[in-house]
Write a protein that holds these residues in place. Structure first.
Motif, short mmCIF file in Angstrom:
data_model
loop_
_atom_site.label_atom_id
_atom_site.label_comp_id
_atom_site.label_asym_id
_atom_site.label_seq_id
_atom_site.Cartn_x
_atom_site.Cartn_y
_atom_site.Cartn_z
N GLY A 210 0.80 -1.32 -0.15
CA GLY A 210 -0.04 0.08 -0.08
C GLY A 210 0.81 1.19 -0.11
N LEU A 211 1.83 1.17 0.76
CA LEU A 211 2.84 2.45 0.79
C LEU A 211 3.53 2.57 -0.64
CD1 LEU A 211 4.25 4.69 2.25
CD2 LEU A 211 5.97 2.92 3.09
N THR A 212 3.86 1.55 -1.28
CA THR A 212 4.66 1.65 -2.44
C THR A 212 3.67 2.32 -3.53
OG1 THR A 212 5.98 -0.32 -2.06
CG2 THR A 212 5.60 0.29 -4.36
N LEU B 145 3.12 5.88 -2.82
CA LEU B 145 4.24 6.96 -3.29
C LEU B 145 4.26 6.89 -4.74
CD1 LEU B 145 6.98 5.43 -0.52
CD2 LEU B 145 5.86 7.72 -0.69
N ALA B 146 4.09 5.81 -5.21
CA ALA B 146 3.83 5.84 -6.91
C ALA B 146 2.84 6.79 -7.30
CB ALA B 146 3.56 4.60 -7.51
N HIS B 147 1.85 7.00 -6.55
CA HIS B 147 0.79 7.84 -7.24
C HIS B 147 1.15 9.31 -6.76
CE1 HIS B 147 -1.79 4.69 -8.40
NE2 HIS B 147 -2.22 4.42 -7.13
N SER B 148 1.81 9.52 -5.76
CA SER B 148 2.30 10.92 -5.38
C SER B 148 3.17 11.46 -6.24
CB SER B 148 2.77 11.00 -4.07
OG SER B 148 4.17 10.37 -3.84
N VAL B 149 4.21 10.59 -7.03
CA VAL B 149 5.00 10.93 -7.96
C VAL B 149 4.45 11.37 -9.11
CG1 VAL B 149 6.96 10.12 -9.49
CG2 VAL B 149 7.08 9.74 -7.03
N SER B 150 3.33 10.57 -9.81
CA SER B 150 2.64 10.74 -11.02
C SER B 150 1.78 11.84 -10.66
CB SER B 150 2.11 9.42 -11.36
OG SER B 150 1.08 9.06 -10.60
#
Length: 131
Positions: free
Chosen positions: A120-122, A125-130
């Motif tokens: 879930g954290l991964t 974090l991926a969504h926060s970059v995109s």
């Protein structure tokens, strides 16, 4: 802001948490990490992650992490417990897990739950970059 992740493992679970940290190294490298003494040393040595080390659990490290958690300075806890071995600092362990419940902080006490939390954290974090 970087998520603050606490990493703790009983002696019989230290190999497991080191392996888990390796599996999620890319994710954990984007977090502020803190850990109890030996656990933090082993993870840092194996994977080159920067980890703030507290005292060992039996010497108060669990309580140090619990205090940070109560102050709102821990976002999730991975605490791989050994349910088959009595721990001399069991009241400290229970206090930390209880603090997670009181402050609504995710707490994984086994590998399966730890993987779910870290997945879930991964994703987060991926969504926060995109975004």
């Amino acid at each position: 802001m970087k998520p603050h992740v606490a990493l703790i493992a009983h002696d019989q679970k230290k190999d497991d948490i080191v392996k888990l940290a390796g599996e999620f190294r890319a994710t954990l490298s984007r977090c502020t990490l803190l850990a109890t003494g030996t656990t933090g040393a082993r993870i840092a040595s194996a994977h080159g992650l920067e980890i703030e080390r507290m005292l060992s659990g039996p010497h108060g490290g669990d309580l140090q992490i619990g205090a940070r958690l109560a102050e709102g300075r821990v976002d999730m806890v991975i605490f791989l417990r050994d349910p088959m071995t009595p721990q001399p600092h069991e009241p400290d362990i229970n206090a930390l897990v209880r603090a997670c419940d009181v402050h609504n902080v995710p707490c994984a006490t086994n590998i399966s739950t730890a993987r779910m939390i870290l997945d879930g954290l991964t994703s987060r974090l991926a969504h926060s970059v995109s975004a």
